[in-house]
Enzyme design. Sequence first.
Site, PDB file in Angstrom:
ATOM      1  N   GLY A  27       4.097  46.098  12.851  1.00  0.00           N
ATOM      2  CA  GLY A  27       5.536  45.950  13.051  1.00  0.00           C
ATOM      3  C   GLY A  27       6.022  46.819  14.202  1.00  0.00           C
ATOM      4  O   GLY A  27       5.268  47.611  14.776  1.00  0.00           O
ATOM      5  N   TRP A  35      29.053  37.885  17.550  1.00  0.00           N
ATOM      6  CA  TRP A  35      29.728  38.053  16.271  1.00  0.00           C
ATOM      7  C   TRP A  35      30.689  39.243  16.277  1.00  0.00           C
ATOM      8  O   TRP A  35      30.429  40.275  16.909  1.00  0.00           O
ATOM      9  CB  TRP A  35      28.710  38.293  15.174  1.00  0.00           C
ATOM     10  CG  TRP A  35      28.024  37.046  14.717  1.00  0.00           C
ATOM     11  CD1 TRP A  35      27.993  35.833  15.341  1.00  0.00           C
ATOM     12  CD2 TRP A  35      27.257  36.902  13.519  1.00  0.00           C
ATOM     13  NE1 TRP A  35      27.262  34.949  14.613  1.00  0.00           N
ATOM     14  CE2 TRP A  35      26.801  35.572  13.493  1.00  0.00           C
ATOM     15  CE3 TRP A  35      26.925  37.762  12.483  1.00  0.00           C
ATOM     16  CZ2 TRP A  35      26.016  35.083  12.453  1.00  0.00           C
ATOM     17  CZ3 TRP A  35      26.137  37.283  11.451  1.00  0.00           C
ATOM     18  CH2 TRP A  35      25.692  35.959  11.432  1.00  0.00           C
ATOM     19  N   TYR A  81      18.957  46.272   0.333  1.00  0.00           N
ATOM     20  CA  TYR A  81      18.001  47.013   1.161  1.00  0.00           C
ATOM     21  C   TYR A  81      18.266  48.514   1.059  1.00  0.00           C
ATOM     22  O   TYR A  81      17.335  49.322   0.920  1.00  0.00           O
ATOM     23  CB  TYR A  81      18.121  46.540   2.606  1.00  0.00           C
ATOM     24  CG  TYR A  81      17.194  47.219   3.574  1.00  0.00           C
ATOM     25  CD1 TYR A  81      15.845  46.885   3.619  1.00  0.00           C
ATOM     26  CD2 TYR A  81      17.657  48.176   4.470  1.00  0.00           C
ATOM     27  CE1 TYR A  81      14.985  47.498   4.521  1.00  0.00           C
ATOM     28  CE2 TYR A  81      16.813  48.790   5.370  1.00  0.00           C
ATOM     29  CZ  TYR A  81      15.478  48.450   5.393  1.00  0.00           C
ATOM     30  OH  TYR A  81      14.636  49.072   6.289  1.00  0.00           O
ATOM     31  N   LYS A 120      15.829  51.728  -0.241  1.00  0.00           N
ATOM     32  CA  LYS A 120      15.488  52.890   0.574  1.00  0.00           C
ATOM     33  C   LYS A 120      15.935  54.192  -0.098  1.00  0.00           C
ATOM     34  O   LYS A 120      15.259  55.223   0.002  1.00  0.00           O
ATOM     35  CB  LYS A 120      16.105  52.748   1.963  1.00  0.00           C
ATOM     36  CG  LYS A 120      15.474  51.638   2.791  1.00  0.00           C
ATOM     37  CD  LYS A 120      13.988  51.871   2.946  1.00  0.00           C
ATOM     38  CE  LYS A 120      13.264  50.746   3.636  1.00  0.00           C
ATOM     39  NZ  LYS A 120      11.811  50.976   3.748  1.00  0.00           N
ATOM     40  N   THR A 157      18.150  55.915  12.705  1.00  0.00           N
ATOM     41  CA  THR A 157      19.306  55.118  13.039  1.00  0.00           C
ATOM     42  C   THR A 157      18.860  53.718  13.459  1.00  0.00           C
ATOM     43  O   THR A 157      17.695  53.347  13.274  1.00  0.00           O
ATOM     44  CB  THR A 157      20.117  55.807  14.156  1.00  0.00           C
ATOM     45  OG1 THR A 157      21.362  55.132  14.310  1.00  0.00           O
ATOM     46  CG2 THR A 157      19.352  55.807  15.475  1.00  0.00           C
ATOM     47  N   HIS A 198      18.427  42.020  14.304  1.00  0.00           N
ATOM     48  CA  HIS A 198      19.509  42.992  14.386  1.00  0.00           C
ATOM     49  C   HIS A 198      20.321  42.751  15.659  1.00  0.00           C
ATOM     50  O   HIS A 198      19.968  41.932  16.502  1.00  0.00           O
ATOM     51  CB  HIS A 198      18.944  44.408  14.365  1.00  0.00           C
ATOM     52  CG  HIS A 198      18.373  44.805  13.045  1.00  0.00           C
ATOM     53  ND1 HIS A 198      17.024  44.759  12.782  1.00  0.00           N
ATOM     54  CD2 HIS A 198      18.969  45.247  11.907  1.00  0.00           C
ATOM     55  CE1 HIS A 198      16.816  45.165  11.529  1.00  0.00           C
ATOM     56  NE2 HIS A 198      17.970  45.463  10.984  1.00  0.00           N
ATOM     57  N   GLY A 225       2.231  49.079   7.775  1.00  0.00           N
ATOM     58  CA  GLY A 225       3.112  48.321   8.654  1.00  0.00           C
ATOM     59  C   GLY A 225       2.775  48.529  10.122  1.00  0.00           C
ATOM     60  O   GLY A 225       3.653  48.497  10.984  1.00  0.00           O
ATOM     61  N   VAL A 266       8.082  49.431  14.250  1.00  0.00           N
ATOM     62  CA  VAL A 266       8.028  50.865  13.977  1.00  0.00           C
ATOM     63  C   VAL A 266       6.591  51.334  13.815  1.00  0.00           C
ATOM     64  O   VAL A 266       6.162  52.305  14.447  1.00  0.00           O
ATOM     65  CB  VAL A 266       8.855  51.207  12.725  1.00  0.00           C
ATOM     66  CG1 VAL A 266       8.637  52.666  12.324  1.00  0.00           C
ATOM     67  CG2 VAL A 266      10.333  50.951  12.992  1.00  0.00           C
ATOM     68  N   GLY A 267       5.829  50.648  12.966  1.00  0.00           N
ATOM     69  CA  GLY A 267       4.461  51.081  12.705  1.00  0.00           C
ATOM     70  C   GLY A 267       3.590  51.074  13.942  1.00  0.00           C
ATOM     71  O   GLY A 267       2.785  51.992  14.151  1.00  0.00           O
ATOM     72  N   SER A 281      16.211  54.131   6.361  1.00  0.00           N
ATOM     73  CA  SER A 281      17.199  53.529   7.246  1.00  0.00           C
ATOM     74  C   SER A 281      18.543  54.229   7.057  1.00  0.00           C
ATOM     75  O   SER A 281      18.864  54.695   5.958  1.00  0.00           O
ATOM     76  CB  SER A 281      17.346  52.045   6.938  1.00  0.00           C
ATOM     77  OG  SER A 281      18.510  51.501   7.546  1.00  0.00           O
ATOM     78  N   SER A 282      19.337  54.259   8.111  1.00  0.00           N
ATOM     79  CA  SER A 282      20.653  54.884   8.019  1.00  0.00           C
ATOM     80  C   SER A 282      21.620  54.087   7.161  1.00  0.00           C
ATOM     81  O   SER A 282      22.709  54.571   6.828  1.00  0.00           O
ATOM     82  CB  SER A 282      21.250  55.066   9.416  1.00  0.00           C
ATOM     83  OG  SER A 282      21.363  53.825  10.084  1.00  0.00           O
ATOM     84  N   CYS A 283      21.235  52.873   6.742  1.00  0.00           N
ATOM     85  CA  CYS A 283      22.116  52.083   5.863  1.00  0.00           C
ATOM     86  C   CYS A 283      22.191  52.663   4.457  1.00  0.00           C
ATOM     87  O   CYS A 283      22.955  52.179   3.615  1.00  0.00           O
ATOM     88  CB  CYS A 283      21.664  50.632   5.799  1.00  0.00           C
ATOM     89  SG  CYS A 283      20.141  50.378   4.882  1.00  0.00           S
TER      90      CYS A 283
END
Length: 333
Positions: A34, A223, A157, A161, A185, A200, A31, A36-37, A128-130
């Site tokens: 992207g 939103w 998702y 993870k 996070t 996001h 990745g 992050v990568g 991911s923190s999710c």
Amino acid sequence: MDISHGHEGSRYRARASSELISSDDMIYVAGHRGMVGSAVWRRLAAQGFDRLIGATSSELDLRRAEAVEEFFAANKPDVVVLAAAKVGGILANATYPADFLSDNLRIQLNVMDAALRHGVRRLLFLGSSCIYPKHAPQPIPESALLTGPLEQTNDGYAIAKIAGIMQVQAIRRQHNVPWISAMPTNLYGPGDNFDLKFSHVLPAMLRKFHDAKVEARHNVTLWGSGTPRREFLHVDDLAAASVFLLQHYNEAEHINIGSGVDVAISDLAGEVRDAVGYDGHIDWDVTMPDGTPRKLLDVSRLTGMGWKPEISLGDGVAATYRWFLDHPEARRG
């Protein structure tokens, strides 16, 4: 395909027992194009790791096991940073939960299985923190994993993870290799997705305020209620933490990466509006979902090891907006 060539050396070198990663290692960043990568790649290069390899999604579809096997057989990396993933915001996750589950499971299984078969000594899986329950204690410790129901808008998702964490732990137990997992996070920064439908919260805000400023509109609608609290970390800080963990961390339990500070979404909107220079009014659409009420990670294990972030939210948002302005292609969608 991007390969940074250096001296080759033997793939199976003798190492000091305390040395988890070396500048001689061939490091595959999955990745690497992207957000992050690419940040991890920049950080590795800045710290003297010059044997880096990456392949774009058009060159290597990580969902195809045969293609991943061929890539590992040909390139024989010593270290893998698994930053590749199908990612998106609330709308994308809620609309395509099966895709987020299936694609991410395939990516993780294919990369880790091939890495194991081809003798990869060190692997960092970024999640991911999710992964944590919707109503987890705040701040959220690593031990909160699997203690309650997930947030339904991104459960597909999150399950993928969680499976990645479990896979790393199972491989450690069965094969005694120093593979690790880290859960960042909410991230933002250069290379983010600014598509209004699928991004996001922070990049979506930045794009909305920018468009309103350019179009001289007097108000922007965001939103939710603005009351949920979120933690944000600049992706360059995440990259610094990732390299730090590769050098120093070797435990089966995943570890949190975050800033240790959260902010109300309404206050975040103010930070982004100021960075963009938009002076219009903000309207909150309370018919749209807020998601988890609060999500702040307990990062005491990481900070206890001596690492801490360096980029403040205000500085990070301002730098991200400058990058956005310098990259018109980021405004598509």
